[in-house]
Structure formats: C-alpha cells, structure tokens
Design an enzyme around this catalytic site. Structure first.
Site, short mmCIF file in Angstrom:
data_model
loop_
_atom_site.label_atom_id
_atom_site.label_comp_id
_atom_site.label_asym_id
_atom_site.label_seq_id
_atom_site.Cartn_x
_atom_site.Cartn_y
_atom_site.Cartn_z
N ARG A 168 0.89 -1.29 -0.09
CA ARG A 168 -0.03 -0.02 -0.03
C ARG A 168 0.82 1.03 0.06
O ARG A 168 0.33 2.44 0.00
CB ARG A 168 -0.86 0.08 1.23
CG ARG A 168 -1.89 -1.06 1.15
CD ARG A 168 -2.91 -1.04 2.57
NE ARG A 168 -3.83 -2.01 2.27
CZ ARG A 168 -5.24 -1.53 2.22
NH1 ARG A 168 -5.56 -0.15 2.52
NH2 ARG A 168 -6.23 -2.27 1.96
N TYR A 186 0.33 4.36 -2.31
CA TYR A 186 -0.55 5.47 -1.81
C TYR A 186 -0.40 6.18 -0.45
O TYR A 186 -0.49 7.39 -0.45
CB TYR A 186 -2.04 4.57 -1.85
CG TYR A 186 -3.33 5.33 -1.67
CD1 TYR A 186 -3.45 6.16 -2.52
CD2 TYR A 186 -4.05 5.32 -0.50
CE1 TYR A 186 -4.74 7.04 -2.58
CE2 TYR A 186 -5.39 6.11 -0.36
CZ TYR A 186 -5.72 6.81 -1.43
OH TYR A 186 -6.75 7.70 -1.17
N GLU A 217 2.50 6.28 1.26
CA GLU A 217 3.45 7.49 1.34
C GLU A 217 3.43 8.56 0.37
O GLU A 217 3.86 9.46 0.56
CB GLU A 217 4.97 6.85 0.64
CG GLU A 217 5.09 5.62 2.10
CD GLU A 217 5.64 6.03 3.33
OE1 GLU A 217 5.34 7.44 3.66
OE2 GLU A 217 6.31 5.12 4.10
N VAL A 253 -14.49 -2.55 -1.28
CA VAL A 253 -15.60 -3.59 -0.83
C VAL A 253 -16.89 -3.35 -0.99
O VAL A 253 -17.59 -4.56 -1.36
CB VAL A 253 -15.14 -4.03 0.71
CG1 VAL A 253 -15.43 -2.79 1.64
CG2 VAL A 253 -15.77 -5.25 1.23
N ASN A 299 -17.58 -4.18 -4.73
CA ASN A 299 -17.52 -5.72 -5.21
C ASN A 299 -18.69 -6.17 -4.55
O ASN A 299 -19.02 -7.16 -5.14
CB ASN A 299 -16.32 -6.25 -4.34
CG ASN A 299 -14.97 -6.04 -5.16
OD1 ASN A 299 -14.97 -5.48 -6.30
ND2 ASN A 299 -13.95 -6.72 -4.71
N GLN A 304 -11.75 -7.88 10.32
CA GLN A 304 -11.33 -6.30 10.09
C GLN A 304 -12.43 -5.59 10.21
O GLN A 304 -13.52 -5.87 9.58
CB GLN A 304 -10.25 -6.39 8.95
CG GLN A 304 -10.93 -6.47 7.44
CD GLN A 304 -11.10 -7.87 7.09
OE1 GLN A 304 -11.36 -8.76 7.76
NE2 GLN A 304 -10.98 -8.05 5.79
#
Ligand code: UDP
Length: 316
Positions: A143, A146, A148, A188, A191, A210
């Site tokens: 990731r 994005y 950083e 999500v 999807n 999560q």
C-alpha cells in the site's frame, strides 16, 4: 462568482464535488487524465455553461488561464486494486501532481484543498485515529505507493503553507461509498453489491473480522464543502463516519438489504490490510460543525438503488 479547479474531476469524489460546486454557483474546471476516472461521471453537468473539462495529466505543467479562487486536488487512484496496478502513476500524481497544483494555487493566490486519506495512519496502533496520531505505515509495502504518496502530499502542502503563507486545507478522507463509484472499482462495497447482483457469493478477505467505518458520499461532500469555506483551520481534518463495522457484518447487511442469500467465500487477506479503522471526528465536529447524517443501512440502500438504475442504462 468563485472559480474552482478540481483535479480528478471525472473520478468518484471529484465528480460529486464538481456537481456540488456548480450547484453553489461556482465556475468549475475539472482536470482528469481519465486513468481511473470516466467521462460518464460528468454527464449530469457536462453541458452546464459554468463547467469545463480538461483531459490532462496533472503531473505535467498545469496552465489554467484566468482567475482561480479554489484548487481541490482530488486526482489519484484510490482503490487498493487501482493503486496496486498503477503504483508509479499513484506516486507521481501525489508528488508531482501535488507540486504542480500547489504551484498553480500560489500563482493564482487560490485556497488549496488536498484530498488526503485515512491511509496516512496505515495499520493503526491507536484506535480510533485522531489527527494527532502519526500513523504506522510500511514504507515499501503493497500500500506504500498510496500511503507514502499521500503522506508526501500532506508534507508538501504544509511546506507551502509555512514557506509561502498559503491557505491550505487537508481532508483525511476515510472509506466513502455511494452513487457513481465504479462497480469494478475493487473496493469492498461495490464488490459486494456487484457480486450479490450477479448471484455470486461475496468475497470476504481474511476472516472478515477487520473493521472499516463507511461514510456516505453526500455526507463526505458536505464535509469537504465546509472545510473549503470555513474561515480558519490548522492542519489536517478527519472526514468520515465513526460507525465502525466488521467486513463480515457488512457482507451480512448487504445480503439482507438486497434480499439475496448468496453466502460468502473467504479469500486471502491482502498484505498490510489494516486490521481496524475508525476516524475520531472531534475536530470536524468542533471546527466545521459537521458530522455524518446518513446511516450505513440508508446509504447502502441508496447505493444499491443507483447501481440497479445504472444497470438499466442511466449513468448517474
Ligand atoms: N475486502 C473484502 N472483500 C472484497 C474487497 C475488500 O473483504 O471483495 C476487504 C479488504 O480486505 C479490507 C476491507 O474490505 O479489509 C476494505 O477494503 P477496500 O478495498 O474497500 O478499502 P481499504 O479500506 O482497504 O482501503
């Protein structure tokens, strides 16, 4: 009449923002290279005489003739699937693109608003996340392009503020969903809705424990509008809905709302997927008098409806 430049204007949030600013009487110049954005998102206001579209990559020199009052830098892939595919472009738009747009804002004496992200907190060790938390980011992980990229963009915006006295606002945008997010965006909510519409089981990554906190797009845009116009604000502001849910719960809610018992299948958890995420929005409440109004269930109902309508031929 204020004149605003929205980069990423053909994207999910950018196009909602253009629509909102036009409704408030702004003249709007949308700039987008259409890497992940789409002209379809502009259909509702494309012919508005106050609107102009420039197909351009904002990492290149950006020339906008005439006065500009506000620059809103929303160009960047934002879905983990998109930024994994377009890693270099993601870093470039957040580094070079932020530099170009800040330079334009300086030249035009315009107020600057940066679309940053909850991803600056990485996989957080402080929960919920206030703006004072520095984050926990893997600098070379899946990731990082994005995370950083946005951390650099924030640092650059603050440097322009300190060195040039520029009026800079930073929105740390948390998971947002709603009308006109691409169904194949990879995030999500689209999807799950797409899978349920096709009668396929929902792909829950990992065990589904999560968490994320989902904000409906209209609420988010209201927060951005307030952040843009509030007289004074120092440093970044979290914008998001603190209603935290597990991904397994989200899968159950979407099936219930759609009346589809398609079940779930588990897929491997992507690397560095944050375990939890929830914004502390005390600062937004205090400084902007803002908080989300649309519940997850209501927002999902509206979103599902919009995807069904789009299936029948309408784009927005
Ligand atoms: N996720 C999932 N199934 C999917 C897509 C995503 O379980 O089909 C999970 C993903 O692993 C993450 C959460 O949903 O834990 C939110 O993912 P998303 O891509 O929407 O954005 P993120 O918040 O991770 O940037």
């Amino acid at each position: 009449m204020p004149r605003s430049v929205v980069t990423g204007g053909a994207g999910f949030l950018g196009s909602h923002l253009c629509e909102r600013l036009l409704a408030e009487g702004h003249t709007v110049v949308a700039v987008d290279n259409l890497l992940t954005g789409s002209r379809d998102n502009l259909k509702a206001f494309r012919r508005d005489p106050k609107f102009m579209f420039l197909k351009q990559d904002v990492t290149e020199e950006l020339k906008i003739p005439g006065k500009v009052d506000y620059i809103l830098h929303f160009a960047s892939p934002a879905s983990p699937v998109d930024y994994a595919k377009y890693g270099i472009q993601t870093l470039k738009v957040n580094a070079l693109g932020t530099h170009k747009t800040l330079g334009l804002a300086k030249a035009k004496k315009a107020r600057y608003l940066l679309a940053s992200t909850s991803e600056v907190y990485g996989d957080p060790e402080v929960h919920p996340q206030p703006e004072t938390y520095w984050g926990h980011v893997n600098p070379i992980g899946a990731r990082s392009v994005y995370d950083e990229g946005k951390r650099f963009a924030e640092a650059l915006a603050m440097a322009y503020h300190h060195q040039h006295g520029m009026d800079v606002r930073i929105a740390r945008i948390h998971n947002t969903y709603g009308r006109s997010m691409r169904l194949d965006d990879g995030r999500v909510i689209p999807n799950f809705i797409g899978q349920a519409m096709r009668g396929e089981p929902l792909t829950v990554y990992g065990d589904g424990s999560q968490t994320r906190s989902f904000c409906y797009v209209d609420d988010l845009i209201e927060g951005i509008a307030r952040l843009l116009t509030v007289e004074r604000v120092e440093g970044p502001v979290n914008l998001g809905n603190p209603d935290e849910r597990t991904i397994a719960d989200l899968a159950a809610i979407i099936q219930r709302l759609m009346g589809k018992d398609v079940g779930i299948v588990h897929r491997p958890l992507p690397p560095d997927d944050p375990r939890v995420r929830c914004p502390d929005i005390t600062k937004a409440r205090t400084v902007l008098g803002w908080e989300p109004k649309v519940s997850l269930e209501e927002g999902l109902r509206r979103t599902i409806e919009s995807y069904k309508t789009r299936e029948k031929g309408s784009n927005r």
